[in-house]
Design a protein around this motif. Structure first.
Motif, PDB file in Angstrom:
ATOM      1  N   LYS A 241     -21.530 -28.192   6.414  1.00 52.35           N
ATOM      2  CA  LYS A 241     -20.911 -29.128   5.465  1.00 52.35           C
ATOM      3  C   LYS A 241     -19.513 -28.679   5.069  1.00 52.35           C
ATOM      4  O   LYS A 241     -18.863 -29.314   4.236  1.00 52.35           O
ATOM      5  N   LEU A 243     -18.842 -25.933   3.355  1.00 53.90           N
ATOM      6  CA  LEU A 243     -18.853 -25.169   2.100  1.00 53.90           C
ATOM      7  C   LEU A 243     -18.864 -23.677   2.460  1.00 53.90           C
ATOM      8  O   LEU A 243     -19.882 -22.999   2.369  1.00 53.90           O
ATOM      9  N   LEU A 246     -19.838 -20.681  -0.056  1.00 54.38           N
ATOM     10  CA  LEU A 246     -21.279 -20.616  -0.321  1.00 54.38           C
ATOM     11  C   LEU A 246     -21.991 -19.982   0.865  1.00 54.38           C
ATOM     12  O   LEU A 246     -22.918 -19.181   0.712  1.00 54.38           O
TER      13      LEU A 246
ATOM     14  N   GLU B  39     -22.538 -35.782   1.731  1.00 51.98           N
ATOM     15  CA  GLU B  39     -23.757 -35.712   2.541  1.00 51.98           C
ATOM     16  C   GLU B  39     -24.797 -34.889   1.792  1.00 51.98           C
ATOM     17  O   GLU B  39     -24.636 -33.686   1.594  1.00 51.98           O
ATOM     18  N   THR B  40     -25.841 -35.569   1.340  1.00 51.30           N
ATOM     19  CA  THR B  40     -26.802 -34.900   0.451  1.00 51.30           C
ATOM     20  C   THR B  40     -28.001 -34.296   1.171  1.00 51.30           C
ATOM     21  O   THR B  40     -28.790 -33.592   0.560  1.00 51.30           O
ATOM     22  N   SER B  41     -28.127 -34.585   2.474  1.00 53.03           N
ATOM     23  CA  SER B  41     -29.321 -34.079   3.156  1.00 53.03           C
ATOM     24  C   SER B  41     -29.238 -32.563   3.328  1.00 53.03           C
ATOM     25  O   SER B  41     -28.187 -32.022   3.667  1.00 53.03           O
ATOM     26  N   VAL B  42     -30.337 -31.897   3.055  1.00 49.18           N
ATOM     27  CA  VAL B  42     -30.415 -30.442   3.263  1.00 49.18           C
ATOM     28  C   VAL B  42     -31.726 -30.137   3.978  1.00 49.18           C
ATOM     29  O   VAL B  42     -32.672 -30.911   3.877  1.00 49.18           O
ATOM     30  N   MET B  54     -24.514 -27.451  -4.016  1.00 51.60           N
ATOM     31  CA  MET B  54     -23.835 -28.003  -2.834  1.00 51.60           C
ATOM     32  C   MET B  54     -23.296 -29.397  -3.122  1.00 51.60           C
ATOM     33  O   MET B  54     -22.157 -29.709  -2.805  1.00 51.60           O
ATOM     34  N   LEU B  58     -19.466 -30.581  -3.113  1.00 57.64           N
ATOM     35  CA  LEU B  58     -18.989 -31.625  -2.197  1.00 57.64           C
ATOM     36  C   LEU B  58     -18.362 -32.788  -2.969  1.00 57.64           C
ATOM     37  O   LEU B  58     -17.387 -33.386  -2.526  1.00 57.64           O
ATOM     38  N   ARG B  59     -18.916 -33.111  -4.127  1.00 61.21           N
ATOM     39  CA  ARG B  59     -18.330 -34.186  -4.970  1.00 61.21           C
ATOM     40  C   ARG B  59     -16.928 -33.785  -5.392  1.00 61.21           C
ATOM     41  O   ARG B  59     -15.994 -34.595  -5.364  1.00 61.21           O
TER      42      ARG B  59
END
Lengths: 328, 143
Positions: A241, A243, A246, B39-42, B54, B58-59
């Motif tokens: 993603k 990040l 992290l 993208e919220t899927s983890v 996360m 991301l926001r």
């Protein structure tokens, strides 16, 4: 049957750790503990509880080799395996110089502290106190850094007056009251963690005995990789993603926790014996892997790229082959 | 020619996307929707608090990206542009297609530039959008 028990207990351990930390943070928030302290502690400890629980339970139940093996094995796997896989899949993991220097140096110092005490034979309460103090200092540094970052963000937000969306890398500030459900979940999480770890260690010991595998090998590989599932999913998905902080922070923070707390706390309760091969091979490999990580990041101009990732995976595979087949 | 354009970005290829969008603008009024999808899927077994962290990060990243898009498109030079920011959560390809359908946009502008290895390992949002987009797509090729 034992393999199924091992897999099920791993899932119980990982989910219980999540439920425990999640609800403990809610209680902490309700008690008025700073969100920054809760956020930093939850992310630093959350993914490492399975290693800690397994190491503690293994040591207390007499399988000391499994306990030490899980911690050292996890640390080698975290860097060479998890970061290797994540950099290979994501293509690149960027680093933040300040955060990387702090976390990497702490990981290296932690490894050296462990090696230092291993030279004196058993790890005892003196080592334990040094380790717990070292971890407290590290947590304090993390909280200080997060506080500084949040203050900068607050000033920036005020200046820009951008309130279109909620922002900030911290947990919600809404103050909840402590309800019975939250306390219940903390207890369930803790019980799940204890029972899961006990079952995990039991099935690992039995499996090692039936298959004729040394307990140390079981700890170094099976439990180490298994209990590091949270680190794997977090590091890989955050690298994918973008990040990056992290991603690398999870691994380095976990390695520091695994040694200072994962060995430090059991050593407070009882002397942790050191196997000669751990001193002469596993611990040095762990420290060399930490150094290799920094070399690869420097070579990639402060980025861990795909080639670096492949080199790390190759390092892990070589270590596993040596450790399993040449020095079992 | 285009009256409503959806510019979707995940933060990559920003300069190229902005340059190509500006190149197709005329003096006629145009509405541009800048879209960033969190993208919220983890994966299974991701700790809940880490997931929250996360999504928050991301926001925050999405906000910055949309702000820089707004800075480009809302400048006095581009007086004909009526710019709007949209930040959504979900699967990027699905959200881009859904927003394009709901807003009845004429054109979707996206960047593309992954090599074959990255496409295999990470997947490609632009490829998914191409298969189900309700309108014309401008895929900006980047190096």
């Amino acid at each position: 049957m034992l393999i199924i028990a091992l897999v099920i207990s791993l899932i119980i351990v990982v989910k219980s750790a999540d439920v425990f930390v999640d609800n403990l943070v809610d209680i902490g928030a309700a008690l008025g503990i700073s969100q920054i302290i809760l956020g930093v502690t939850a992310s630093a400890i959350g993914t490492s509880l399975p290693e800690f629980g397994s190491a503690l339970i293994a040591t207390l139940s007499g399988s000391v080799d499994i306990g030490v093996g899980t911690v050292i094995g996890s640390n080698i796997w975290n860097i060479a395996g998890i970061l290797g896989i994540s950099a290979t899949v994501a293509g690149v993991i960027r680093t933040n110089k300040e955060g990387l220097n702090r976390d990497w140096l702490m990981t290296l110092i932690t490894g050296l502290i462990l090696l230092f005490f291993m030279f004196f034979g058993d790890i005892n309460w003196v080592a334990s106190i040094v380790m717990v103090i070292a971890y407290s200092i590290y947590l304090w540094l993390l909280i200080k850094s997060e506080r500084g970052k949040n203050q900068e963000d607050a000033v920036k937000d005020e200046k820009d007056n951008k309130d279109d969306y909620p922002s900030g890398v911290q947990f919600k500030q809404d103050k909840k009251s402590i309800n019975k459900k939250t306390i219940g979940f903390v207890i369930v999480g803790l019980l799940g963690l204890i029972v899961g770890c006990r079952l995990l260690v039991f099935s690992a010991v039995e499996l090692a005995s039936i298959a004729g595998i040394p307990e140390m090998i079981m700890g170094l590989f099976t439990l180490a990789i298994g209990t590091s599932i949270p680190e794997l999913v977090v590091t890989l998905s955050s690298a994918m993603k973008g990040l990056h902080d992290l991603s690398i922070g999870t691994v380095l923070g976990s390695n520091t926790f695994n040694i200072l707390i994962g060995i430090g706390i059991p050593a407070l309760i009882m002397q942790v014996p050191v196997e000669p091969l751990s001193l002469s091979f596993d611990a040095p490999v762990m420290i060399l892997t930490t150094i290799l990580l920094m070399v690869l990041i420097r070579m990639g101009k402060m980025k861990l790229n795909r080639i670096g990732g492949i080199i790390l995976i190759a390092t892990y595979v070589s270590y596993a082959i040596f450790r399993i087949f040449i020095f079992p | 020619m285009y009256e409503k354009i959806l510019v979707a970005t995940m933060g990559e290829y920003m300069d190229d996307i902005i340059e190509h969008t500006l190149n197709i603008l005329t003096d006629n009024p145009v509405e541009i929707i800048g879209l960033y999808v969190v993208e919220t899927s983890v994966p299974f077994l991701t700790p809940k608090k880490v997931k929250e962290m996360m999504v928050a990060e991301l926001r925050s990243k999405g906000e910055e990206i949309l702000d820089s898009l707004a800075q480009e498109f809302q400048s006095p030079t581009h007086y004909m542009v009526n710019f709007r920011k949209v930040l959504l959560e979900g699967s990027p390809a699905d959200e881009i297609v859904n927003l394009a359908e709901n807003e009845k946009v004429d054109l979707i502008i996206l960047g593309t530039g992954k090599n074959i290895v990255d496409k295999k390992l990470l997947g490609s949002v632009s490829e998914k959008v191409v298969h189900s987009a309700p309108c014309t797509i401008l895929l900006v090729r980047t190096s």
